[in-house]
Motif scaffolding. Structure first.
Motif, PDB file in Angstrom:
ATOM      1  N   ASP A   1       0.825  -1.204   0.000  1.00 51.88           N
ATOM      2  CA  ASP A   1       0.000   0.000   0.000  1.00 51.88           C
ATOM      3  C   ASP A   1       0.859   1.254   0.000  1.00 51.88           C
ATOM      4  O   ASP A   1       0.465   2.289  -0.561  1.00 51.88           O
ATOM      5  N   SER A   2       2.023   1.173   0.628  1.00 50.19           N
ATOM      6  CA  SER A   2       2.885   2.349   0.741  1.00 50.19           C
ATOM      7  C   SER A   2       3.784   2.535  -0.469  1.00 50.19           C
ATOM      8  O   SER A   2       4.484   3.554  -0.578  1.00 50.19           O
ATOM      9  N   VAL A   3       3.799   1.589  -1.379  1.00 49.98           N
ATOM     10  CA  VAL A   3       4.639   1.695  -2.575  1.00 49.98           C
ATOM     11  C   VAL A   3       3.971   2.625  -3.576  1.00 49.98           C
ATOM     12  O   VAL A   3       2.795   2.463  -3.910  1.00 49.98           O
ATOM     13  N   THR A   4       4.706   3.612  -4.046  1.00 47.78           N
ATOM     14  CA  THR A   4       4.225   4.518  -5.086  1.00 47.78           C
ATOM     15  C   THR A   4       5.269   4.611  -6.184  1.00 47.78           C
ATOM     16  O   THR A   4       6.440   4.258  -5.984  1.00 47.78           O
ATOM     17  N   VAL A   5       4.843   5.098  -7.326  1.00 47.12           N
ATOM     18  CA  VAL A   5       5.794   5.299  -8.416  1.00 47.12           C
ATOM     19  C   VAL A   5       6.881   6.281  -7.973  1.00 47.12           C
ATOM     20  O   VAL A   5       8.065   6.093  -8.274  1.00 47.12           O
ATOM     21  N   ARG A   6       6.495   7.307  -7.240  1.00 43.60           N
ATOM     22  CA  ARG A   6       7.472   8.291  -6.765  1.00 43.60           C
ATOM     23  C   ARG A   6       8.469   7.665  -5.797  1.00 43.60           C
ATOM     24  O   ARG A   6       9.670   7.921  -5.878  1.00 43.60           O
TER      25      ARG A   6
ATOM     26  N   THR B   1      14.189  10.023 -11.986  1.00 44.99           N
ATOM     27  CA  THR B   1      13.016  10.879 -11.933  1.00 44.99           C
ATOM     28  C   THR B   1      11.773  10.045 -12.224  1.00 44.99           C
ATOM     29  O   THR B   1      11.845   8.986 -12.865  1.00 44.99           O
ATOM     30  N   VAL B   2      10.628  10.535 -11.769  1.00 44.02           N
ATOM     31  CA  VAL B   2       9.373   9.798 -11.942  1.00 44.02           C
ATOM     32  C   VAL B   2       9.068   9.475 -13.406  1.00 44.02           C
ATOM     33  O   VAL B   2       8.643   8.359 -13.724  1.00 44.02           O
ATOM     34  N   PRO B   3       9.259  10.414 -14.356  1.00 41.40           N
ATOM     35  CA  PRO B   3       8.958  10.077 -15.756  1.00 41.40           C
ATOM     36  C   PRO B   3       9.718   8.871 -16.283  1.00 41.40           C
ATOM     37  O   PRO B   3       9.212   8.152 -17.157  1.00 41.40           O
ATOM     38  N   ILE B   4      10.931   8.628 -15.761  1.00 44.60           N
ATOM     39  CA  ILE B   4      11.695   7.464 -16.209  1.00 44.60           C
ATOM     40  C   ILE B   4      10.968   6.178 -15.828  1.00 44.60           C
ATOM     41  O   ILE B   4      10.883   5.236 -16.608  1.00 44.60           O
ATOM     42  N   VAL B   5      10.409   6.148 -14.618  1.00 41.34           N
ATOM     43  CA  VAL B   5       9.677   4.953 -14.178  1.00 41.34           C
ATOM     44  C   VAL B   5       8.481   4.707 -15.087  1.00 41.34           C
ATOM     45  O   VAL B   5       8.187   3.562 -15.455  1.00 41.34           O
ATOM     46  N   TYR B   6       7.808   5.786 -15.480  1.00 45.78           N
ATOM     47  CA  TYR B   6       6.624   5.642 -16.334  1.00 45.78           C
ATOM     48  C   TYR B   6       6.983   5.147 -17.736  1.00 45.78           C
ATOM     49  O   TYR B   6       6.106   4.699 -18.472  1.00 45.78           O
ATOM     50  N   GLN B   7       8.242   5.218 -18.112  1.00 46.78           N
ATOM     51  CA  GLN B   7       8.648   4.635 -19.393  1.00 46.78           C
ATOM     52  C   GLN B   7       8.601   3.107 -19.349  1.00 46.78           C
ATOM     53  O   GLN B   7       8.526   2.460 -20.389  1.00 46.78           O
ATOM     54  N   TYR B   8       8.647   2.553 -18.144  1.00 42.76           N
ATOM     55  CA  TYR B   8       8.671   1.105 -17.975  1.00 42.76           C
ATOM     56  C   TYR B   8       7.351   0.554 -17.447  1.00 42.76           C
ATOM     57  O   TYR B   8       6.995  -0.594 -17.744  1.00 42.76           O
ATOM     58  N   PHE B   9       6.648   1.341 -16.660  1.00 40.29           N
ATOM     59  CA  PHE B   9       5.384   0.907 -16.064  1.00 40.29           C
ATOM     60  C   PHE B   9       4.369   2.041 -16.173  1.00 40.29           C
ATOM     61  O   PHE B   9       4.633   3.155 -15.728  1.00 40.29           O
ATOM     62  N   ALA B  10       3.204   1.735 -16.754  1.00 39.20           N
ATOM     63  CA  ALA B  10       2.207   2.772 -16.989  1.00 39.20           C
ATOM     64  C   ALA B  10       1.681   3.374 -15.690  1.00 39.20           C
ATOM     65  O   ALA B  10       1.292   4.545 -15.648  1.00 39.20           O
TER      66      ALA B  10
END
Length: 204
Positions: free
Chosen positions: A41-46, A55-64
């Protein structure tokens, strides 16, 4: 300082390997955060981005989104479980085991106890299909290993003519039910007694 969005350099093969390494790093970061904070529950993309220094946008390149990251973790979990079950059923391991079926059951138990948050996620994340062709390949591999163990080692066989999956389903129900009762604190004696009960349904 977060790493920027510079593209991974090298040959096509090296770039592909670099992307796969980063994807693995992101999944591992989410797993670490869950272990440290008591669940997903405490895990976030950030929080994952901050853990790996991107940076957060890099994570979104791998996971929507977060769910996509959790689905990847479910697949990792079942792949690890399949590896443990497969090891327990290797001929050399089986030859040394006093009870081969208990060796498989113990491998299942040890995996669940080693990472309880991941085990819960694997079985509780909504929208993951089981028992159908849509089930993750890693989960199907686990079931096939449980079926092999049940068909080969259970002393009391079910009628496979009408339901070839019955023995495997009953073995899985026993293992998952026992693990779940222990994780929820709903069985007398806790984990130590739960571990002792692993072999009871088929012991003579």
């Amino acid at each position: 300082m977060p790493r920027d969005g510079r593209r991974i350099k090298g040959t096509a093969g090296e770039r592909a390997e670099g992307r796969e390494r980063l994807r693995t790093e992101l999944v591992a970061a989410a797993r670490e955060i869950a272990c440290e904070t008591g669940g997903y529950d405490s895990v976030t993309v950030r929080s994952v981005a901050e853990r790996v220094g991107y940076t957060v946008p890099i994570v979104y390149q791998y996971f929507a989104n977060k769910r996509a990251l959790l689905v990847a973790l479910v697949d990792v979990g079942f792949a690890e479980l399949a590896e443990r079950l497969g090891h327990a059923q290797r001929p050399d391991v089986r030859d040394r085991a006093a009870d081969p079926l208990l060796a498989t059951a113990a491998a299942y138990w040890d995996f669940a106890m080693a990472d309880q948050h991941l085990y819960r996620l694997m079985h509780n994340l909504p929208g993951i299909s089981f028992g159908t062709s849509e089930a993750p390949e890693s989960a199907r591999a686990c079931f096939e290993l449980l079926r092999a163990a049940a068909d080969r080692d259970m002393p009391v066989r079910t009628d496979a003519t009408h339901d070839p999956d019955a023995a495997a389903d009953l073995l899985w129900a026993h293992l998952h039910g026992l693990v779940s009762l222990v994780l929820d604190g709903r069985i007398k004696g806790g984990a130590s007694r739960g571990r002792e009960l692993l072999a009871k349904p088929w012991c003579r």
